[in-house]
Design a protein around this motif. Structure first.
Motif, mmCIF file in Angstrom:
data_model
loop_
_atom_site.group_PDB
_atom_site.id
_atom_site.type_symbol
_atom_site.label_atom_id
_atom_site.label_comp_id
_atom_site.label_asym_id
_atom_site.label_seq_id
_atom_site.Cartn_x
_atom_site.Cartn_y
_atom_site.Cartn_z
ATOM 1 N N GLU A 31 0.846 -1.192 0.000
ATOM 2 C CA GLU A 31 0.000 0.000 0.000
ATOM 3 C C GLU A 31 0.877 1.236 0.000
ATOM 4 O O GLU A 31 1.796 1.353 0.812
ATOM 5 C CB GLU A 31 -0.930 0.020 1.213
ATOM 6 C CG GLU A 31 -1.863 1.224 1.226
ATOM 7 C CD GLU A 31 -2.825 1.229 2.395
ATOM 8 O OE1 GLU A 31 -3.589 2.207 2.551
ATOM 9 O OE2 GLU A 31 -2.813 0.256 3.179
ATOM 10 N N VAL A 33 0.540 5.385 0.127
ATOM 11 C CA VAL A 33 -0.372 6.495 0.392
ATOM 12 C C VAL A 33 0.310 7.809 0.018
ATOM 13 O O VAL A 33 1.390 8.119 0.525
ATOM 14 C CB VAL A 33 -0.800 6.534 1.867
ATOM 15 C CG1 VAL A 33 -1.829 7.637 2.088
ATOM 16 C CG2 VAL A 33 -1.369 5.192 2.294
ATOM 17 N N ARG A 61 -1.558 -1.207 -3.914
ATOM 18 C CA ARG A 61 -2.686 -0.278 -3.917
ATOM 19 C C ARG A 61 -2.181 1.127 -3.639
ATOM 20 O O ARG A 61 -1.369 1.343 -2.733
ATOM 21 C CB ARG A 61 -3.692 -0.703 -2.854
ATOM 22 C CG ARG A 61 -4.956 0.143 -2.791
ATOM 23 C CD ARG A 61 -5.992 -0.524 -1.896
ATOM 24 N NE ARG A 61 -5.651 -0.430 -0.499
ATOM 25 C CZ ARG A 61 -6.283 0.359 0.386
ATOM 26 N NH1 ARG A 61 -7.292 1.111 -0.022
ATOM 27 N NH2 ARG A 61 -5.931 0.384 1.651
ATOM 28 N N VAL A 63 -3.311 4.940 -2.559
ATOM 29 C CA VAL A 63 -4.362 5.706 -1.904
ATOM 30 C C VAL A 63 -3.927 7.168 -1.849
ATOM 31 O O VAL A 63 -2.744 7.462 -1.635
ATOM 32 C CB VAL A 63 -4.608 5.180 -0.476
ATOM 33 C CG1 VAL A 63 -5.675 6.005 0.242
ATOM 34 C CG2 VAL A 63 -4.991 3.703 -0.508
ATOM 35 N N THR A 65 -4.812 11.024 -0.006
ATOM 36 C CA THR A 65 -5.541 11.648 1.088
ATOM 37 C C THR A 65 -4.886 12.979 1.454
ATOM 38 O O THR A 65 -3.681 13.167 1.249
ATOM 39 C CB THR A 65 -5.575 10.736 2.334
ATOM 40 O OG1 THR A 65 -6.327 11.385 3.368
ATOM 41 C CG2 THR A 65 -4.182 10.443 2.851
#
Length: 421
Positions: A31, A33, A61, A63, A65
């Protein structure tokens, strides 16, 4: 493995993403981010990042934010690459010092101090958020001025290592000139961030043959041209100074040059507008060629190598990083942050031994270290007098009248970013 990038909306980020995709065996990210307060940029960069991963078959993945706490929660490592005030602040850093006859540059001199004052409080706030959500996470700082920022992080007790792409850039350029694999080239790299010299170029590792004299004899013109310095300087030194040493060795000539051409900040701002337009193209699934002109060459390879070593996934046995001195350079305080070759593992970075330095380099390193100490005090505690003292200590300023005038200009141009002003 989870990795967070604070400043993930930077136009640099696709370079980083490309490295993560290509080198996924070295750093297997599950992941990633991207954290950034600029939602519009983050959407564009995040979309391209996902397309790059998809094209290269990376299963991780991505992400996006704007919430720092959520973004860094449970991260194994947090990479900082932020710019407080954006390119507009950089434009100021590169212009108002010229009014006083001093170099205008975003990482050294008066402009570099302004950037440190804006940046250190923000970085320390982010680091505290990381510590609250995951005290075991490593912080990798690519945010300039790297030496001062890394010193602030380490003095506050954070697990941090500073990273710059100057050394890996030299490694790759020298390898190309020598027609060898980059991994065969070991640099005797020493100094402070953006104040370094390659005092040896060895084949095969720290104990290898030093071929720097041969490199300069056969490729001196190419090396000097890359540094934008006369070959005479390089030949007389017998070492390869970083590009940033031209601000010290050719100060007055550089000031005149900077006064007669558009600022680097203006060039980068225009480039960023073009890059962001490209990033919005839904068919683009690789980093564009224009990104190579943005700066940060080989940044992704260096970041992957460092993160892999800190997280126990291998990595190169020796890497150039910014870390605590602890006696490596005996003429500096132990808590100074230096940029040298180090062994890196899950416990952090441990500098390799450095032979006694020529006073020509040691003297300048000591001088700038003194400035960095004063700059950090100004960044942490504020106050006009602390800013003045830091400027007076910097060898690119050094005169009372200059320091007085620059102090007033620095505060006037950065008031919105200085809580104490």
């Amino acid at each position: 493995m989870k990795l967070a990038v604070v400043g993930g909306g930077s136009t640099y980020t696709p370079e980083l993403i490309d490295g993560f995709a290509r080198l996924r065996d070295t750093l297997p990210i599950e992941e990633l981010v991207l954290v950034d307060p600029a939602a519009d940029r983050l959407d564009l960069v995040g979309g391209l990042a996902r397309r790059i991963f998809a094209k290269q078959g990376h299963p991780g993945r991505i992400v996006t934010t704007s919430d720092v706490d959520a973004g860094v929660a449970d991260a194994d490592a947090v990479l900082l690459q932020l710019r407080v005030g954006g390119q507009a602040a950089r434009q100021q850093d590169e212009t108002w010092p010229l009014e006083c006859g001093c170099v205008g540059q975003e990482t050294t001199g008066a402009g570099g101090l302004a950037k440190a004052l804006r940046t250190v409080p923000v970085v320390l706030d982010i680091a505290e958020r990381v510590r609250r959500t995951n005290p075991n996470a490593w912080i990798i700082d690519f945010t300039n001025p790297v030496g001062i920022v890394t010193r602030a992080l380490l003095q506050a007790g954070h697990k941090a290592v500073g990273l710059c792409n100057v050394a890996i850039g030299f490694q790759r350029k020298f390898a190309k000139l020598l027609d060898v694999a980059p991994g065969e080239v070991h640099l005797d790299h020493v100094g402070l961030n953006h104040l370094t010299w390659e005092t040896g170029v060895r084949l095969g590792g720290p104990g290898g043959e030093d071929i720097l004299p041969k490199l300069l004899a056969e490729h001196g013109d190419a090396v000097a041209a890359d540094l934008r310095m006369p070959r005479e300087i390089v030949d007389r030194l017998g070492v390869v100074p970083s590009y940033y040493l031209r601000y010290f060795y050719q100060h007055d000539a550089v000031v005149e040059e900077l006064r007669t051409k558009p600022s680097r900040a203006a060039e980068v701002a225009a480039m960023e507008r073009e890059l962001l337009e490209m990033y919005g193209d839904p068919t683009l699934d690789e980093k564009p060629e224009l990104l190579a002109k943005r700066g940060g060459a080989f940044y992704s390879e260096a970041a992957v190598d460092l993160a892999a070593s800190l997280l126990g996934n291998g990595g190169s046995p020796h890497q150039v990083v910014n870390t605590v001195n602890n006696g490596t350079l005996p003429f500096l305080p132990d808590d100074a942050v230096i940029e040298v070759q180090a062994t890196v593992d899950g416990t952090g970075a441990k500098p390799l031994a450095v032979p006694k330095l020529d006073p020509l380099y040691a003297g300048l390193i000591a001088n700038v270290t003194g400035y960095e100490d004063l700059a950090l005090q100004a960044a942490l505690h504020g106050g006009r007098d602390r800013v003045f003292r830091a400027l007076l200590a910097h060898p690119l300023v050094g005169q009372y009248a200059y320091a007085e005038a620059l102090t007033d200009r620095l505060i006037a141009h950065n008031r919105e970013h200085l809580a104490w002003a």
